[in-house]
Design an enzyme around this catalytic site. Structure first.
Site, mmCIF file in Angstrom:
data_model
loop_
_atom_site.group_PDB
_atom_site.id
_atom_site.type_symbol
_atom_site.label_atom_id
_atom_site.label_comp_id
_atom_site.label_asym_id
_atom_site.label_seq_id
_atom_site.Cartn_x
_atom_site.Cartn_y
_atom_site.Cartn_z
ATOM 1 N N SER A 133 0.815 -1.218 0.000
ATOM 2 C CA SER A 133 0.000 0.000 0.000
ATOM 3 C C SER A 133 0.849 1.269 0.000
ATOM 4 C CB SER A 133 -0.913 0.018 1.227
ATOM 5 O OG SER A 133 -1.833 -1.038 1.189
ATOM 6 N N GLY A 138 -4.046 2.023 -2.600
ATOM 7 C CA GLY A 138 -4.511 1.019 -1.652
ATOM 8 C C GLY A 138 -5.194 -0.086 -2.435
ATOM 9 N N GLN A 342 -24.564 -3.041 22.619
ATOM 10 C CA GLN A 342 -25.890 -2.564 23.010
ATOM 11 C C GLN A 342 -26.438 -3.371 24.184
ATOM 12 O OE1 GLN A 342 -26.873 0.072 21.497
ATOM 13 N NE2 GLN A 342 -28.986 0.377 22.140
ATOM 14 N N GLU A 369 -7.147 -5.472 2.879
ATOM 15 C CA GLU A 369 -7.205 -6.627 1.965
ATOM 16 C C GLU A 369 -8.479 -6.641 1.132
ATOM 17 O OE1 GLU A 369 -5.759 -10.503 3.156
ATOM 18 O OE2 GLU A 369 -4.691 -9.595 4.840
ATOM 19 N N THR A 371 -11.551 -3.509 0.439
ATOM 20 C CA THR A 371 -12.685 -2.937 1.157
ATOM 21 C C THR A 371 -13.961 -3.685 0.794
ATOM 22 O OG1 THR A 371 -13.198 -1.363 -0.613
ATOM 23 C CG2 THR A 371 -11.615 -0.639 1.077
ATOM 24 N N GLU A 373 -16.560 -2.412 -0.403
ATOM 25 C CA GLU A 373 -17.035 -1.906 -1.690
ATOM 26 C C GLU A 373 -16.289 -2.569 -2.855
ATOM 27 O OE1 GLU A 373 -18.173 0.585 1.553
ATOM 28 O OE2 GLU A 373 -16.171 -0.064 0.943
#
Length: 402
Positions: A133, A138, A342, A369, A371, A373
């Site tokens: 990276s 990235g 929570q 490694e 994202t 997306e």
């Protein structure tokens, strides 16, 4: 004790079940009570030493270098990450970086390169790192700008790498750099760079919300011998992707370990906590949360170990399966951990509480490694490729329709 009934699934052999039992006992004894107050770089080094002395780092190198398996066994790597992640994020991190950092050497190294570096990595005497990276490269690996220039019997490296795990404690780095004039991914190559090379330095440490040994590397006329080239010129992208094809599934396994721990912490808290005269676990809203959390844990496990089993069964690439496992397991773990916080209420955000630590620890796994997306795009591309290959008929029509 975490649920291990999934070890009876047909993905696993008796050797995997034996590994899980031994590593579970070791991890519980060595990593469960660490208080995170010391230097994270020192703790990571101590984790490598402990895992190496116990023989578990032999899972990260092939048999020719003293490893457990003839070639890297992805199911074993995933089991190790899940079990270590359940106990402590740095223990998991320290384990996998030995494999991820040395993976290019394992997969593409010459016999001499493998013999020189892998035995020490598999015994924990040397620490490995992967330097890929950069600030502007990235997920966009083809945009790497660090250069390697041929000069006589050497290559000379210049540039910076950042977000590098084990920066400053690693002895050997697998570095992806640009070699020659070919554009984009075609111009990349992979190199072995030892930490004592003149012109190599750790420019800074990077502090993140879940402490890890991260840093920025700088190469200033760093000269390495031509014998340190991995594979062939122009194969850097192929080497990087082949490495991720093995280790991307293991990110999902680490997330699975975090999620299992969060579920167990939530179960214990809900059973112990009294609210309005009854246990928190007696409320239907709590039961609904637990039901969803348990389902996400099992679904993650199925995807992770499906991908690992497919790779171990001889598949050349598992890009689609590994991306599914990594994407779903990390996103699911974020939700499971959030629900655990929570259910813990105010105590869930107190610094040092296990669920608070997990809340910080899981966030980065949705980024590195690949994202979430990027993995969605990879999965879509792979799915369309399979669809078009299987359905294209004459004149571009579906083979089964008019």
């Amino acid at each position: 004790m975490p649920d291990r009934s999934y070890l009876d699934w047909p993905f696993f052999t008796d050797a995997h079940r034996d590994l899980a039992g031994r590593l579970e006992a070791f991890a519980a004894a060595h990593f469960d009570d660490h208080d995170d107050e010391g230097d994270v770089f020192d703790f990571a080094k101590s984790c490598v030493s402990a895992l190496g002395e116990a023989g578990f780092l032999k899972l990260t190198v092939p048999a020719e270098a003293g490893g457990t398996h003839e070639r890297l066994d992805v199911r074993s790597l995933c089991l190790a990450r899940e079990i270590l992640g359940y106990r402590h994020g740095i223990a998991d991190f320290s384990f996998v970086m030995q494999g991820l950092g040395s993976g290019p050497i394992t997969l593409f190294g010459t016999p001499e390169q493998r013999a020189r570096h892998l035995p020490a990595i598999g015994e924990g005497r040397a620490i490995a790192a992967l330097a890929m990276s950069e600030r502007n490269a990235g997920s966009d690996v083809a945009n790497i700008s660090t250069t390697a220039v041929e000069d006589g019997d050497s290559y000379v490296l210049n540039g910076e790498k950042t977000w590098i795990s084990n920066a400053g404690i690693a002895n050997v780095y697998s570095v992806i750099a640009r070699l020659g004039d070919a554009p984009g991914a075609k111009g990349l190559a992979a190199f072995i760079v030892e930490a004592d090379r003149p012109g190599f330095e750790v420019a800074e440490r990077i502090d993140v919300m879940a402490p890890h040994p991260l840093g920025t590397l700088r190469f200033t006329d760093c000269r390495i011998p031509k014998a340190n080239l991995l594979g062939k010129p122009g194969e850097g992208f192929k080497i990087a992707m082949s490495n991720l094809d093995i280790f991307r599934s293991t990110v999902g396994a680490a997330a699975l370990g975090f999620a299992r721990r969060a579920l167990d912490e939530a179960l214990a808290r809900a059973d112990d906590r009294k609210v309005f005269g009854q246990r928190l676990s007696d409320f239907q809203l709590t039961q609904a949360k637990i039901g969803e959390m348990a389902t996400m844990v099992d679904a993650s496990a199925l995807l992770v170990y499906r991908a690992a089993w497919t790779k171990d069964s001889g598949a050349a690439r598992v890009t689609r399966e590994a991306s599914m496992a990594k994407m779903y397991a990390t996103e699911a773990a974020q939700k499971v951990i959030d629900e655990a916080v929570q259910l813990w209420g105010g105590m869930g955000v107190v610094s040092g509480n296990m669920v608070e630590r997990l809340y910080r620890e899981i966030r980065a796994l949705r980024i590195y490694e690949g994202t979430t997306e990027i993995n969605k795009l990879v999965i879509s591309g792979q799915t369309y490729q399979q669809y078009r290959q299987g359905n294209a008929g004459p004149a571009g029509k579906s083979a089964g329709g008019a």
